[in-house]
Each structure stands twice: as structure tokens, then as C-alpha cells.
Design a protein around this motif. Structure first.
Motif, mmCIF file in Angstrom:
data_model
loop_
_atom_site.group_PDB
_atom_site.id
_atom_site.type_symbol
_atom_site.label_atom_id
_atom_site.label_comp_id
_atom_site.label_asym_id
_atom_site.label_seq_id
_atom_site.Cartn_x
_atom_site.Cartn_y
_atom_site.Cartn_z
ATOM 1 N N GLY A 1 0.031 11.260 -6.033
ATOM 2 C CA GLY A 1 -0.777 10.938 -7.212
ATOM 3 C C GLY A 1 -0.834 9.472 -7.571
ATOM 4 N N ARG A 2 -0.391 8.602 -6.663
ATOM 5 C CA ARG A 2 -0.509 7.156 -6.872
ATOM 6 C C ARG A 2 -0.974 6.539 -5.569
ATOM 7 N NH1 ARG A 2 5.047 4.585 -8.182
ATOM 8 N NH2 ARG A 2 5.956 6.554 -8.812
ATOM 9 N N ALA A 3 -1.982 5.687 -5.635
ATOM 10 C CA ALA A 3 -2.459 5.088 -4.383
ATOM 11 C C ALA A 3 -3.226 3.795 -4.648
ATOM 12 C CB ALA A 3 -3.350 6.076 -3.645
ATOM 13 N N HIS A 4 -3.184 2.899 -3.654
ATOM 14 C CA HIS A 4 -3.976 1.664 -3.721
ATOM 15 C C HIS A 4 -5.380 1.975 -3.223
ATOM 16 C CE1 HIS A 4 -1.759 -1.718 -5.264
ATOM 17 N NE2 HIS A 4 -0.669 -1.271 -4.674
ATOM 18 N N LYS A 5 -6.215 2.475 -4.130
ATOM 19 C CA LYS A 5 -7.578 2.882 -3.761
ATOM 20 C C LYS A 5 -8.611 1.905 -4.295
ATOM 21 C CE LYS A 5 -6.233 5.920 -1.253
ATOM 22 N NZ LYS A 5 -6.542 5.834 0.184
ATOM 23 N N CYS A 6 -8.147 0.711 -4.674
ATOM 24 C CA CYS A 6 -9.108 -0.307 -5.108
ATOM 25 C C CYS A 6 -8.879 -1.599 -4.332
ATOM 26 C CB CYS A 6 -8.988 -0.535 -6.614
ATOM 27 S SG CYS A 6 -10.509 -1.179 -7.357
ATOM 28 N N HIS B 1 0.836 -1.212 0.000
ATOM 29 C CA HIS B 1 0.000 0.000 0.000
ATOM 30 C C HIS B 1 0.868 1.258 0.000
ATOM 31 C CE1 HIS B 1 -3.828 2.143 0.843
ATOM 32 N NE2 HIS B 1 -2.972 3.049 1.308
ATOM 33 N N LYS B 2 1.937 1.201 0.799
ATOM 34 C CA LYS B 2 2.819 2.366 0.955
ATOM 35 C C LYS B 2 3.605 2.658 -0.324
ATOM 36 C CE LYS B 2 6.284 3.993 4.282
ATOM 37 N NZ LYS B 2 7.025 3.630 5.506
ATOM 38 N N HIS B 3 3.807 1.623 -1.138
ATOM 39 C CA HIS B 3 4.616 1.771 -2.353
ATOM 40 C C HIS B 3 3.791 1.383 -3.580
ATOM 41 C CE1 HIS B 3 8.198 2.278 0.173
ATOM 42 N NE2 HIS B 3 7.704 1.308 0.917
ATOM 43 N N PRO B 4 2.739 2.148 -3.875
ATOM 44 C CA PRO B 4 1.846 1.774 -4.988
ATOM 45 C C PRO B 4 2.533 1.958 -6.341
ATOM 46 C CG PRO B 4 1.266 3.944 -4.141
ATOM 47 C CD PRO B 4 2.361 3.422 -3.256
ATOM 48 N N SER C 1 0.434 6.167 1.073
ATOM 49 C CA SER C 1 1.282 6.162 -0.121
ATOM 50 C C SER C 1 2.411 7.190 -0.021
ATOM 51 C CB SER C 1 0.433 6.469 -1.351
ATOM 52 O OG SER C 1 1.257 6.722 -2.466
ATOM 53 N N VAL C 2 3.623 6.767 -0.373
ATOM 54 C CA VAL C 2 4.762 7.699 -0.382
ATOM 55 C C VAL C 2 4.909 8.346 -1.762
ATOM 56 C CG1 VAL C 2 6.013 6.514 1.458
ATOM 57 C CG2 VAL C 2 6.410 5.845 -0.933
ATOM 58 N N HIS C 3 4.026 7.988 -2.696
ATOM 59 C CA HIS C 3 4.111 8.563 -4.046
ATOM 60 C C HIS C 3 2.924 9.495 -4.304
ATOM 61 C CE1 HIS C 3 7.381 5.876 -4.920
ATOM 62 N NE2 HIS C 3 6.635 4.822 -4.672
ATOM 63 N N GLU D 1 -3.902 9.876 -2.271
ATOM 64 C CA GLU D 1 -4.275 9.217 -1.020
ATOM 65 C C GLU D 1 -4.655 10.327 -0.049
ATOM 66 O OE1 GLU D 1 -2.396 5.824 0.540
ATOM 67 O OE2 GLU D 1 -4.204 6.008 1.741
ATOM 68 N N ARG D 2 -5.848 10.180 0.588
ATOM 69 C CA ARG D 2 -6.262 11.261 1.490
ATOM 70 C C ARG D 2 -6.252 10.806 2.958
ATOM 71 N NH1 ARG D 2 -11.607 14.332 -0.355
ATOM 72 N NH2 ARG D 2 -12.592 12.828 1.032
ATOM 73 N N THR D 3 -5.757 9.617 3.218
ATOM 74 C CA THR D 3 -5.762 9.120 4.593
ATOM 75 C C THR D 3 -4.512 9.596 5.349
ATOM 76 O OG1 THR D 3 -4.452 7.159 4.176
ATOM 77 C CG2 THR D 3 -6.807 6.990 3.718
ATOM 78 N N ASN D 4 -4.543 9.415 6.667
ATOM 79 C CA ASN D 4 -3.359 9.686 7.483
ATOM 80 C C ASN D 4 -2.785 8.388 8.028
ATOM 81 O OD1 ASN D 4 -3.209 12.532 7.297
ATOM 82 N ND2 ASN D 4 -5.062 12.626 8.572
#
Ligand code: NI
Length: 399
Positions: free
Chosen positions: A98-103, A25-28, A94-96, A86-89
Motif C-alpha cells: 500500500g505504499r509505492a513510488h508511483k509519481c 523505490h524499494k523503500h517508499p 516496493s517492500v511496503h 505497486e503492481r510491477t514485478n
């Protein structure tokens, strides 16, 4: 009983799998760029002595018992993230940018890694082969990975294929599956209405594309409601309307963009035919030209009856509280459809919605995969393997 032996090991790696899920998740990584994720999965497969190879560039195909004379069952996980924020805390956000595991594909990957570990512990007892498909690029940002994998022959010798998705729109503790269509065929349309622009005070010498376009928006709503019978289904949505730039100029063109979703080939053909008729008719009515640019998306995802029933049986036996067809088919699309076109298969949903809460859905910036589902997904997949390989019929090779 094989299923019970497999289920007994589901918790063995649960802490480690949760850690892996959060690390992914952190590295999408986006479709066809899943290099880090691929390496992580490959390390895991090596640890459990799998025979595996890359597929579709950043995917992997692993065989539990390569060359086994029994049937081969394929299980599929998708690896890619979305090009969105990613809008979570969360500590593992995500450390990137504009890229996130949102699915939740991070979770699907962890489920499959868990399945790999459990199966490896019972390798000699499995009366067939299990092929694990770690697929890149489900989201279709740069085309679908499933199609590439099918073209590379990953289904050769495979009798049946199974896949899953977490779904916050369904209650946590439920598994949703049914025979027949479960996800839609999608077409994206770009319509350009070309008229004649001019002074806003002189519409009589213009061909107003805004008025024509507005009629189109309304008329297109009849494509499904008047074009399909009560037994058909579909959606036509105009999602973007762009025309003009100021208050006293009639523009020369309008552009409409949107989506068409259908669930059966006959309905798709009917809807596209009516769609074109409405465009042509509206163009003629207003003296404008109407051009259509149609993008063809993923096909309808159809579950084979036997396979869908096997999932329902496995989920019930695995202790899932609610196994239901409710809410299906979904109007979203999924490239597992390409696998299900080649071999019989079933795609099912793990409910992830928490009662009394407005759980963020897939593709929402607040979404996060629910780690409790790792064990649930593993149990259903493992139950399906035990169910389908019971009695080890001879291998069927669906062309
Ligand atoms: Ni997804």
C-alpha cells in the motif's frame, strides 16, 4: 564555460545514482515520514561536504556555498511516495504494502543528489550559492511540505527557484516548459443535497434529492463553458454521486464530490461564484437545500518568464531534442506553487513516454521512473545554475 564543465561530470556517479533511485523505490515513505530517505540524502550530502539542516521534519536544506555574496539559486526535489499499491514485478518493487513510488519522486531525489555531487566538484568555480531543497510531502496526503518549508524560511536570500517532474504523457527526449501557469489551482467540492425522502410511489410529497442532484451534475457543466470566455480555462468534474439504497424509496439526501481546476485567480473567483449560484439556483428550483463544503488545494503554479526562458535555454544547450510549451498547463497541481509565489521560479517537465508504447502515467500502479531521466534532469538543472549565475549579479532577495 561553466555549463560544459558541469555537464562533463554528469555520468560520473550514474550507476550509483541508479542504485540509489531503486533503493528509494524499494523503500517508499509517505509524506512527513521520509526518515530513511532523509538519512540517505544526508549521508550523500555529508560525503560531498555540504552544509545542511533538516526542514519540515523529514526534509533537508543544503547550501553549496553558504554565505557567498553572489545570488542564491534554489533547486527542489520531492521525496515522498503515494499510499497506493505497486503492481510491477521489478526486482526493486516496493517492500511496503500500500505504499509505492508511483509519481517518480524517487527519481527526482536521485537527480538532485546527482546535481549535488557535480556541483560539489566545482564548488570554487560557482559564482554564487546553490540551495538544494529536499522537500517532504508533495502529494498532499497530510498537507504539503513546500508550504511548511517556506514558512520555515528556506527561501530567505534566494533569488530564484526551480523544480521538475517526469511526465510519461510527454514524449521521452522532450522538456516542456512555458512562462505563466503550468499547473492548476485545485478545489475539491463536497455537495450535500438535502430533500425529503418517502415512498417511491409518492414523489409529490417528497423533495427528491436524486432528481435535483442529477440536474446539478448537468448544470455544473455550464460553470466553465458558459462562465469563462474563450481566453479562460478550467475544469469542473463531478466524480462521485451517492444517493439512495433501494428501488422503492426516495432518499432524503444525495452527495456529490468532485474537483475544480483553474489557472488564473480571476477565473478561480468567477468559477467559484458561478458554482455557488448554480447550487443555490438548483436548490431553489427543486425545493431542496444544497450545502457546499469546499477544500482549497494547492494554488496555481506560475512560471516567471525569465526563469522559464532560462530552463528552455539550458535544456536546448544541454542537447535536449525537443524543448516545447506543448501540453501545458497541466490540470494536475503541485505544491512547488508555494515556492513560486515567494520568489520567481520555473517548473518544467521531463518527457518520459516511450514512442509506440502506452507508458503508464504517474499515479498508475504499473508506473516506474525511467532511470535515463536522471542524467537529463541533472543536465537541465546544472545548465540553469550556470545560466543564472553567469555574470553573478548581486543577490536579489524577493520578499
Ligand atoms: Ni509527483
Amino acid at each position: 564555460m561553466l555549463a560544459k564543465a558541469l555537464w562533463a561530470d554528469v555520468e560520473t556517479h550514474s550507476e550509483e545514482l541508479t542504485g540509489i533511485r531503486r533503493d528509494i523505490h524499494k523503500h517508499p515513505e509517505l509524506g512527513f515520514e521520509e526518515v530513511r530517505t532523509q538519512a540517505k540524502v544526508a549521508d550523500w550530502l555529508s560525503r560531498f561536504e555540504y552544509t545542511f539542516r533538516p526542514s519540515a521534519g523529514t526534509g533537508l536544506v543544503a547550501d553549496l556555498n553558504p554565505g557567498h555574496p553572489g545570488p542564491t539559486i534554489a533547486l527542489r526535489a520531492d521525496l515522498d511516495a503515494l499510499p497506493m499499491p505497486e503492481r510491477t514485478n521489478l526486482p526493486y518493487r516496493s517492500v511496503h504494502d500500500g505504499r509505492a513510488h508511483k509519481c517518480g519522486h524517487d527519481g527526482h531525489t536521485a537527480i538532485m543528489m546527482g546535481v549535488a555531487a557535480v556541483l560539489a566538484g566545482h564548488r570554487e568555480r560557482i559564482p554564487g550559492n546553490v540551495r538544494l531543497l529536499f522537500q517532504p510531502a508533495e502529494e498532499g496526503v497530510r498537507g504539503g511540505g513546500a508550504k511548511v518549508m517556506v514558512e520555515e524560511g528556506v527561501l530567505e536570500g534566494v533569488a530564484e527557484a526551480y523544480g521538475l517532474h517526469n511526465w510519461p504523457g510527454f514524449a521521452k527526449g522532450s522538456v516542456h516548459v512555458r512562462p505563466g501557469p503550468v499547473m492548476a489551482q485545485v478545489h475539491t467540492f463536497h455537495v450535500t443535497v438535502k430533500g425529503r425522502g418517502g415512498h417511491a410511489s409518492q414523489p409529490q410529497v417528497c423533495r427528491d434529492p436524486i432528481v435535483a442532484g442529477a440536474h446539478l451534475v448537468t448544470a455544473l457543466q455550464t460553470v466553465v463553458s458558459r462562465g469563462l470566455g474563450y481566453d479562460g480555462g478550467g475544469v469542473v468534474s463531478v466524480c462521485h454521486f451517492d444517493a439512495g439504497h433501494t428501488h422503492n424509496v426516495i432518499p432524503s439526501q444525495a452527495r456529490l464530490t468532485g474537483t475544480i481546476r483553474t489557472f488564473a485567480e480571476a477565473d478561480t473567483q468567477r468559477v467559484l461564484e458561478r458554482f455557488r449560484e448554480v447550487l443555490d439556483g438548483t436548490g431553489a428550483m427543486f425545493g431542496v437545500t444544497v450545502d457546499l463544503d469546499l477544500e482549497v488545494g494547492y494554488p496555481v503554479l506560475n512560471n516567471a518568464t525569465d526563469c522559464a526562458m532560462a530552463v528552455a535555454r539550458a535544456a536546448t544547450a544541454a542537447g535536449v531534442r525537443e524543448v516545447t510549451e506543448r501540453g501545458l498547463p497541466l490540470g494536475a497541481s503541485e505544491d512547488f506553487a508555494y515556492f513560486a509565489q515567494v520568489v520567481p521560479g520555473a517548473y518544467f517537465f521531463l518527457g518520459a513516454g516511450i514512442a509506440g508504447e502506452d507508458t503508464p502515467g504517474c499515479h498508475h500502479p504499473d508506473f516506474d521512473f525511467d532511470d535515463d531521466l536522471i542524467g537529463v534532469g541533472m543536465r537541465v538543472f546544472l545548465g540553469v545554475v550556470a545560466d543564472r549565475l553567469a555574470g553573478a549579479r548581486p543577490a536579489r532577495n524577493a520578499a
